[in-house]
Design a protein around this motif. Sequence first.
Motif, PDB file in Angstrom:
ATOM      1  N   VAL A  83       0.871  -1.391   0.019  1.00  0.00           N
ATOM      2  CA  VAL A  83       0.074  -0.283   0.107  1.00  0.00           C
ATOM      3  C   VAL A  83       1.218   1.349  -0.310  1.00  0.00           C
ATOM      4  O   VAL A  83       1.650   1.409   0.656  1.00  0.00           O
ATOM      5  CB  VAL A  83      -0.940  -0.012   1.354  1.00  0.00           C
ATOM      6  CG1 VAL A  83      -1.943  -0.772   1.024  1.00  0.00           C
ATOM      7  CG2 VAL A  83      -0.258  -0.289   2.384  1.00  0.00           C
TER       8      VAL A  83
ATOM      9  N   ILE B 292      -2.361  -0.784   7.955  1.00  0.00           N
ATOM     10  CA  ILE B 292      -0.894  -0.708   7.482  1.00  0.00           C
ATOM     11  C   ILE B 292       0.745  -0.391   8.149  1.00  0.00           C
ATOM     12  O   ILE B 292       0.150   0.269   9.288  1.00  0.00           O
ATOM     13  CB  ILE B 292      -0.578   0.689   6.674  1.00  0.00           C
ATOM     14  CG1 ILE B 292      -2.636   0.755   6.272  1.00  0.00           C
ATOM     15  CG2 ILE B 292       0.042   0.528   6.189  1.00  0.00           C
ATOM     16  CD1 ILE B 292      -2.740   2.038   5.426  1.00  0.00           C
TER      17      ILE B 292
ATOM     18  N   SER C 122       5.839  -0.904   2.554  1.00  0.00           N
ATOM     19  CA  SER C 122       5.332  -0.737   3.352  1.00  0.00           C
ATOM     20  C   SER C 122       3.966  -1.196   3.273  1.00  0.00           C
ATOM     21  O   SER C 122       4.033  -2.138   1.798  1.00  0.00           O
ATOM     22  CB  SER C 122       4.642   0.630   2.968  1.00  0.00           C
ATOM     23  OG  SER C 122       3.070   0.946   3.612  1.00  0.00           O
TER      24      SER C 122
ATOM     25  N   GLN D 184       0.249  -4.139   4.054  1.00  0.00           N
ATOM     26  CA  GLN D 184      -1.097  -3.559   5.065  1.00  0.00           C
ATOM     27  C   GLN D 184      -1.340  -5.215   5.384  1.00  0.00           C
ATOM     28  O   GLN D 184      -1.367  -6.343   4.944  1.00  0.00           O
ATOM     29  CB  GLN D 184      -2.169  -3.200   4.031  1.00  0.00           C
ATOM     30  CG  GLN D 184      -3.300  -3.244   4.817  1.00  0.00           C
ATOM     31  CD  GLN D 184      -4.146  -2.387   3.630  1.00  0.00           C
ATOM     32  OE1 GLN D 184      -4.247  -2.478   2.657  1.00  0.00           O
ATOM     33  NE2 GLN D 184      -5.487  -1.944   4.444  1.00  0.00           N
TER      34      GLN D 184
ATOM     35  N   LYS E 238      -2.445   2.254  11.942  1.00  0.00           N
ATOM     36  CA  LYS E 238      -1.219   2.334  11.580  1.00  0.00           C
ATOM     37  C   LYS E 238      -0.450   2.479  12.186  1.00  0.00           C
ATOM     38  O   LYS E 238      -0.006   3.349  13.307  1.00  0.00           O
ATOM     39  CB  LYS E 238      -0.889   3.972   9.898  1.00  0.00           C
ATOM     40  CG  LYS E 238      -1.849   3.742   8.765  1.00  0.00           C
ATOM     41  CD  LYS E 238      -1.287   5.445   8.324  1.00  0.00           C
ATOM     42  CE  LYS E 238      -2.533   5.641   7.170  1.00  0.00           C
ATOM     43  NZ  LYS E 238      -1.987   6.747   6.258  1.00  0.00           N
TER      44      LYS E 238
END
Length: 218
Positions: A19, A110, A117, A119, A192
């Motif tokens: 992501v 995330i 990065s 998820q 996050k």
Amino acid sequence: MAGVTSQIFISSSSTLKRVGRRSPRCFSGSPEKRTPAILKWAVGGVTEVLRLFSVASSPSTTLRINEDKSYSEDSALDVDDVMEILRSDYGNAYFVTGIFTTEIYSDDCIFADPTISFQGTELYERNLRLLVPFLEDASIELQNMDKSELSQGNYIRATWKLRTYLKLPWRPLISIDGSTVYELDRDFKIVKHVENWSVSAVEAIRQLFTFNSFTSRS
């Protein structure tokens, strides 16, 4: 650190995907700009080495995540509850032991650092399951934790010191001062988990490939 192993599982899962990154709105700092191709190649090389070593390992040595949680997995009712649970997880050195409270994370949280990065909390657990058995003399020290409660969202920021050797033939030493920003939703779930490091992504990858002749203590 989770990014070091994430590519293995991202490539094998159709439900979890890479992501984009967006900076948290209250604390300064965010993962670095788009990862150069050379860094992706380097991370991919290390993950392949870890995968091969993992396949060769005895099943009896496989880490089982979250067997020894010391904190009840009750839902957090406010930001302070989340901070208390996070402090407990840092007390368990969750970056280097894999022992953390999944209940406070959303399923599609995330996770980002300066190299990658991705998820999915389940994916993060799986990454730790692969990585932790390859850590030696590992430690993470929580230095500070604070919060920001704003109309557009709640955030927690923790600063820490990480130090570990990797059980690879060249025994690299990873030493990083860093911070993690946790963004919470309205239900006080972490959506996050964004790491920032005191060293550049290039320097972090360089540490992975630096030969260390120091032999471990008996």
